[in-house]
Design a protein around this motif. Structure first.
Motif, mmCIF file in Angstrom:
data_model
loop_
_atom_site.group_PDB
_atom_site.id
_atom_site.type_symbol
_atom_site.label_atom_id
_atom_site.label_comp_id
_atom_site.label_asym_id
_atom_site.label_seq_id
_atom_site.Cartn_x
_atom_site.Cartn_y
_atom_site.Cartn_z
ATOM 1 N N UNK A 128 0.847 -1.191 0.000
ATOM 2 C CA UNK A 128 0.000 0.000 0.000
ATOM 3 C C UNK A 128 0.881 1.239 0.000
ATOM 4 N N UNK A 129 0.542 2.191 -0.862
ATOM 5 C CA UNK A 129 1.216 3.488 -0.896
ATOM 6 C C UNK A 129 0.201 4.548 -0.501
ATOM 7 N N UNK A 130 0.518 5.307 0.527
ATOM 8 C CA UNK A 130 -0.383 6.343 1.033
ATOM 9 C C UNK A 130 0.317 7.690 0.855
ATOM 10 N N UNK A 131 -0.278 8.577 0.055
ATOM 11 C CA UNK A 131 0.320 9.861 -0.283
ATOM 12 C C UNK A 131 -0.524 11.000 0.290
ATOM 13 N N UNK A 132 0.119 11.894 1.035
ATOM 14 C CA UNK A 132 -0.578 13.027 1.656
ATOM 15 C C UNK A 132 0.098 14.302 1.184
ATOM 16 N N UNK A 133 -0.536 14.992 0.251
ATOM 17 C CA UNK A 133 0.048 16.202 -0.330
ATOM 18 C C UNK A 133 -0.476 17.440 0.393
ATOM 19 N N UNK A 134 0.390 18.451 0.502
ATOM 20 C CA UNK A 134 0.031 19.695 1.193
ATOM 21 C C UNK A 134 -0.562 19.406 2.565
ATOM 22 N N UNK A 135 0.167 18.612 3.344
ATOM 23 C CA UNK A 135 -0.338 18.220 4.663
ATOM 24 C C UNK A 135 -0.497 19.411 5.601
ATOM 25 N N UNK A 136 0.207 20.515 5.305
ATOM 26 C CA UNK A 136 0.054 21.691 6.162
ATOM 27 C C UNK A 136 -1.345 22.279 6.073
ATOM 28 N N UNK A 137 -2.108 21.893 5.039
ATOM 29 C CA UNK A 137 -3.463 22.408 4.874
ATOM 30 C C UNK A 137 -4.515 21.331 5.158
ATOM 31 N N UNK A 138 -4.068 20.205 5.685
ATOM 32 C CA UNK A 138 -5.005 19.185 6.111
ATOM 33 C C UNK A 138 -5.458 19.522 7.532
ATOM 34 N N UNK A 139 -6.653 19.138 7.897
ATOM 35 C CA UNK A 139 -7.122 19.420 9.256
ATOM 36 C C UNK A 139 -6.230 18.703 10.268
ATOM 37 N N UNK A 140 -6.063 19.345 11.422
ATOM 38 C CA UNK A 140 -5.138 18.848 12.444
ATOM 39 C C UNK A 140 -5.475 17.437 12.882
ATOM 40 N N UNK A 165 4.683 22.114 2.776
ATOM 41 C CA UNK A 165 5.329 23.342 2.312
ATOM 42 C C UNK A 165 6.022 24.037 3.478
ATOM 43 N N UNK A 166 7.280 24.402 3.307
ATOM 44 C CA UNK A 166 8.006 25.150 4.328
ATOM 45 C C UNK A 166 7.406 26.539 4.513
ATOM 46 N N UNK A 167 7.551 27.056 5.735
ATOM 47 C CA UNK A 167 7.147 28.430 5.994
ATOM 48 C C UNK A 167 5.682 28.607 6.259
ATOM 49 N N UNK A 168 4.924 27.519 6.353
ATOM 50 C CA UNK A 168 3.503 27.651 6.664
ATOM 51 C C UNK A 168 3.316 27.433 8.150
ATOM 52 N N UNK A 169 2.569 28.306 8.766
ATOM 53 C CA UNK A 169 2.417 28.302 10.226
ATOM 54 C C UNK A 169 1.818 27.004 10.725
ATOM 55 N N UNK A 170 0.995 26.364 9.908
ATOM 56 C CA UNK A 170 0.241 25.214 10.373
ATOM 57 C C UNK A 170 0.846 23.876 9.961
ATOM 58 N N UNK A 171 2.125 23.894 9.525
ATOM 59 C CA UNK A 171 2.750 22.618 9.172
ATOM 60 C C UNK A 171 2.914 21.788 10.447
ATOM 61 N N UNK A 172 2.203 20.656 10.544
ATOM 62 C CA UNK A 172 2.128 19.932 11.810
ATOM 63 C C UNK A 172 2.654 18.509 11.742
ATOM 64 N N UNK A 173 3.268 18.106 10.645
ATOM 65 C CA UNK A 173 3.789 16.744 10.545
ATOM 66 C C UNK A 173 5.151 16.709 11.224
ATOM 67 N N UNK A 174 5.218 16.001 12.342
ATOM 68 C CA UNK A 174 6.452 15.951 13.115
ATOM 69 C C UNK A 174 6.772 14.515 13.482
ATOM 70 N N UNK A 175 8.049 14.286 13.755
ATOM 71 C CA UNK A 175 8.458 12.985 14.251
ATOM 72 C C UNK A 175 8.687 11.929 13.195
ATOM 73 N N UNK A 176 8.719 12.316 11.915
ATOM 74 C CA UNK A 176 8.972 11.353 10.846
ATOM 75 C C UNK A 176 10.320 11.657 10.188
ATOM 76 N N UNK A 177 10.953 10.650 9.584
ATOM 77 C CA UNK A 177 12.163 10.938 8.802
ATOM 78 C C UNK A 177 11.871 12.002 7.755
#
Length: 899
Positions: A128-140, A165-177
């Motif tokens: 399975x391949x799961x792709x999440x694009x523009x995650x900074x604009x996905x709901x928290x 995207x870098x520089x977006x205040x709501x970029x919340x994906x943390x703890x991953x390589x």
């Protein structure tokens, strides 16, 4: 593909992830960089390379990022049929989160686990391949659930790739390589736009600053004369705007050349977040356009259409299509979508579209948004609830109602672990508050911010001042105000402040217990604590009462009850989505497990709590959790980690006057020095720790280490008074763990003719315990017996100590026990001691095996450990050969046999 120019290493990494998935190895990756740098292109590459692999994909949309679980719903639409395969609680939670039922999500972690299980089920027999694009604009809430799953994938054959995207205040994906995409060099950039004259090429490359999309779009926007080299200085200004601005200009120009009807269709599609083609066409019909008007955009490559969905080629195209339209047209688009979304399933989306269409205060829309906020809160989507309350406040005409909604937004943010946002919202409240209940909520919000970023004593005083102000009007608010105030005061270590709060008495038992314990009435305090424990075991008990009761039990060394209540507090946080308090509950749980000698569990809970606290920037809670982790590192003899964590925590706690936290940090550093044989340094740290707490009771746990350090440093006189206080407390409390430690201290500082009596009594009081404290008592007893030349008697105690230290990984103490045992004349085979079968397992393998031995199924184990059933099976597959077993039925025998 042009956008992949220069991305050889990145493509190789994705290829390797897909290859590894074929052998069952899961992996996750965060790709980040500026807009247009090629993140989406790499996701497209992964999708193209996924031959024979099921692909799930979702794209975050800025205008819809407050729709709780909306992104997760879009991602799982192709596999919704799999919900029926999930365990009942997980399936129910997912259906409630997606609005498919009227149920509520009682546990955010169940959602995360449901996502993990769904991904594992979606693999089937392949990958399975799961792709999440523009995650900074996905709901928290969607991001949290997906990251939760991504961090726990192991042996399912799942590849998850997030793009942010870098520089977006709501970029919340943390703890991953993470993989950051740099700009292209000149040679790589030139390959994207071959055929341009050198002068024009140099200008384009310089303006784009290595951004591949900017290079492509800027060159495509050139006129024939400019492409030929006749490029005036005004065409590309010397002072360049950021590449993302140039890209937007190119997209805006491209959209501007389309027919007006096509632009109208794109506007409605851009305002929508569902990608539902039918819904978009229904809404766009109000502009007298039809599906045929999408043809020019499709031919231009701006959108992709299928039978049921519409997707923009690039997120910036969506943004350009929306921003290019005049405000009145954007408002009309949102209103059209709101009028189309009439089903209950779309009620929350309808409210947000109405809010986007509002041009001024509108109580009707504000009330709908408040209902959305309550809906989101019931599904543990506290970030979305906070956003809905805030937008409702902005649309509220009545000043008092507006303030109430702002404060509700602040408290929801705090419950979601967003203390900084809570502070920003409370700062909006500048006028005096007339309503006493709202004033109490405002005080609680201000106190949360002060506790998180300021000083706990100041946090307590905010709540006390409010209690004094509104107590006569709203006595029902006093228990929560005083309970929160007491929690902060306990953190400060200010005994006078604790007594001041507790003496008020309006909080009932939860106040009576500390009033007595800190006021010198220890028997009365213990009796009141028994009543409090019975009260908080009732289903309707308040969370803060439960948390405080767990802390009191730990304080008086009733560790088993403390563990029960702390585990219940952590479960309450998970069930009700109050992530802001979960690190606090996990810290207490880890402390109790450390006292019980359950070091693996303590380490796991402390690590989880620290990840959450750091993730949410909760520095106060993180400092406390670092002290537990530092203590565990000190036990293991990991000097670098213990010192780094302890000093980090100490710097914060001293700077913010967090007395209890500072004491814990100093205690960890003192234990590190004691284990390393540096008794003088240990004594300095431990005495300093005792001064931080301002009352003898919280300092009792330090006394056994302080006494040993003082004796070893040749300063027994500095240990006599602390040992006397501990002995007095032990007589009053009647707790075997305290009695054992008090007896051990008497043995160390008393005459040799009395030592054996006290050591023997200490060992007897430890009866049933197999933890670190008992092993240290056995070690000290064995050392004394050896000095008395009673080598045979010494060996039994030293062996007991050594076995426990080896099991716990307490290397400094094991070395000391081993040396003492060898000094008795016994040959010690270090390899045999360390090579026990259980010791061959990793910590996670041990947990899986322990649960499997009880008869739990893979699914049940997965639910408890937040793993997928496949990963559980993988761990058992690896553990069986290490344990020398071939079936689950043999596990209990192995676990009950000494290594």
């Amino acid at each position: 593909m042009l956008m992949l120019q220069g991305r050889v290493a990145e493509r190789d990494q994705i290829d390797q992830m897909l290859t590894n998935a074929a052998t069952g190895t899961s992996s996750a990756l965060l790709i980040h960089g500026e807009a247009g740098i090629g993140k989406t292109a790499l996701l497209d590459y992964a999708a193209e390379r996924a031959d024979g692999v099921r692909v799930l994909r979702v794209e975050g949309i800025e205008s819809e990022m407050e729709l709780a679980f909306g992104g997760l719903h879009q991602l799982f639409l192709p596999v919704m049929d799999l919900l029926g395969r999930l365990p009942g609680p997980q399936a129910a939670a997912m259906r409630a989160a997606f609005g498919l039922t009227d149920g509520v999500v009682r546990d955010r972690f169940t959602i995360g686990l449901a996502v993990l299980t769904t991904l594992a089920e979606a693999v089937g027999e392949g990958r399975l391949l799961c792709l999440v694009d523009d995650a900074q604009w996905l709901d928290t809430e969607s991001v949290d659930a997906l990251v939760f799953a991504a961090r726990r994938l192991q042996a399912e054959g799942v590849v998850m790739i997030f793009a942010v995207r870098d520089g977006t205040r709501d970029a919340t994906v943390k703890g991953l390589p993470a993989l950051r995409l740099p700009g292209l060099d000149r040679e790589e950039a030139a390959a994207l736009v071959a055929g341009l004259p050198p002068y024009v090429l140099d200008r384009i490359v310089a303006e784009a600053q290595g951004n591949p999309l900017a290079i492509i779009e800027l060159s495509a926007a050139l006129t024939p004369a400019q492409r030929a080299g006749r490029l005036s200085p005004l065409a590309l200004p010397e002072t360049a705007s950021p590449p993302s601005g140039r890209i937007q200009d190119a997209f805006l120009a491209q959209i501007g050349r389309l027919p007006a009807a096509t632009q109208a269709m794109l506007l409605v599609a851009a305002a929508d977040d569902t990608g539902d083609l039918g819904l978009v066409l229904d809404a766009a019909g109000r502009f007298e356009v039809s599906i045929a008007d999408l043809e020019p955009a499709e031919h231009a490559g701006l959108v992709f259409l299928s039978g049921e969905t519409l997707r923009f080629r690039h997120p910036l195209i969506r943004y350009a299509a929306y921003r290019r339209a005049p405000l009145a047209r954007r408002i009309a688009a949102h209103r059209a979508l709101a009028e189309t979304m009439t089903t209950p399933q779309h009620a929350h989306r309808r409210a947000w579209h109405l809010a986007a269409a509002a041009t001024g205060p509108d109580e009707q829309v504000a009330a709908e948004l408040e209902r959305v906020a309550r809906w989101a809160g019931g599904r543990q989507a506290m970030s979305s609830a906070s956003a809905a309350y805030e937008r409702a406040a902005q649309l509220t005409p009545d000043p008092g109602t507006r303030v109430r909604r702002i404060i509700a937004a602040a408290l929801a943010a705090a419950d979601g672990g967003q203390d900084e946002r809570c502070g920003d919202l409370t700062a909006l409240v500048t006028d005096p508050i007339q309503d006493a209940g709202v004033a109490a909520d405002f005080a609680r919000a201000r106190a949360i911010v002060e506790l998180g970023y300021g000083r706990p004593a100041a946090s307590s005083r905010i709540l006390l001042e409010c209690a004094d102000l509104i107590g006569a009007d709203r006595p029902d608010k006093l228990p929560s105000l005083l309970g929160d105030a007491l929690h902060s005061a306990l953190s400060s270590g200010d005994a006078g402040l604790i007594a001041d709060i507790a003496a008020r008495g309006q909080g009932g038992l939860v106040m009576d217990v500390p009033a007595r314990l800190f006021g010198g009435d220890l028997p009365g305090g213990l009796e009141a604590l028994g009543d409090l424990v019975r009260a908080v075991r009732e289903p309707e008990a308040a969370f803060m009462d439960l948390l405080l009761a767990a802390g009191y039990c730990h304080l008086v060394a009733d560790h088993e009850t403390a563990h029960e209540l702390a585990a219940a507090a952590a479960a309450h946080c998970r069930e009700h989505g109050i992530g802001g308090w979960l690190p606090t509950a996990l810290h207490l749980l880890a402390q109790v497990e450390l006292a019980l000698g359950r070091h693996d569990e303590a380490a796991a809970h402390a690590a989880e709590g620290l990840r959450l606290a750091d993730y949410c920037n909760l520095a106060h809670r993180a400092a406390y959790l670092r002290t537990v982790t530092a203590m565990l590192a000190a036990v293991r003899g990991d000097e670098e980690q213990a010192r780094d964590l302890g000093e980090h925590a100490l710097a914060y706690t001293r700077g913010h006057e967090v007395g209890r936290g500072a004491a814990d940090a100093l205690w960890a550093l003192g234990l590190l020095e004691l284990g390393a044989g540096r008794a003088e340094a240990a004594l300095v740290h431990l005495e300093s720790a005792g001064r931080q707490v301002g009352h003898p009771l919280p300092a009792m746990f330090l006394v056994p280490d302080l006494v040993e350090a003082a004796v070893r440093a040749g300063r027994p006189e500095r240990a006599r008074e602390p040992a006397r206080l501990l002995e007095e407390w032990a007589r009053t409390a009647g707790r075997p763990p305290i009695a054992a430690l008090a007896r051990r201290c008497r043995a160390l500082i008393g005459p040799d003719e009395e030592a054996e009596l006290h050591f023997a009594a200490a060992v007897q009081s430890h009866e049933g315990g197999i933890g670190f404290d008992r092993a240290r008592t056995e070690l000290l007893y064995g050392e004394w017996l050896r000095r008395m030349r009673r080598r045979t008697d010494a060996r039994r105690h030293l062996r007991e100590a050594l076995e426990t230290f080896e099991r716990l990984g307490a290397r400094p103490w094991a070395r000391r026990a081993r040396a003492e045992l060898q000094a008795t004349g016994e040959a010690v085979n270090t390899a045999d001691l360390a090579a026990g079968r259980i010791g061959r397992l990793s910590p996670q393998e041990r947990e899986v095996v322990r649960l499997a031995a009880t008869g739990a199924t893979n699914r049940e184990i997965a639910s408890q450990l937040f793993l997928s059933p496949r990963t559980v099976g993988h761990h058992l597959y690896r553990a069986f050969p290490k344990l020398g077993v071939s079936s689950r039925g043999e596990l209990m025998t192995v676990l009950s046999t000494p290594s």
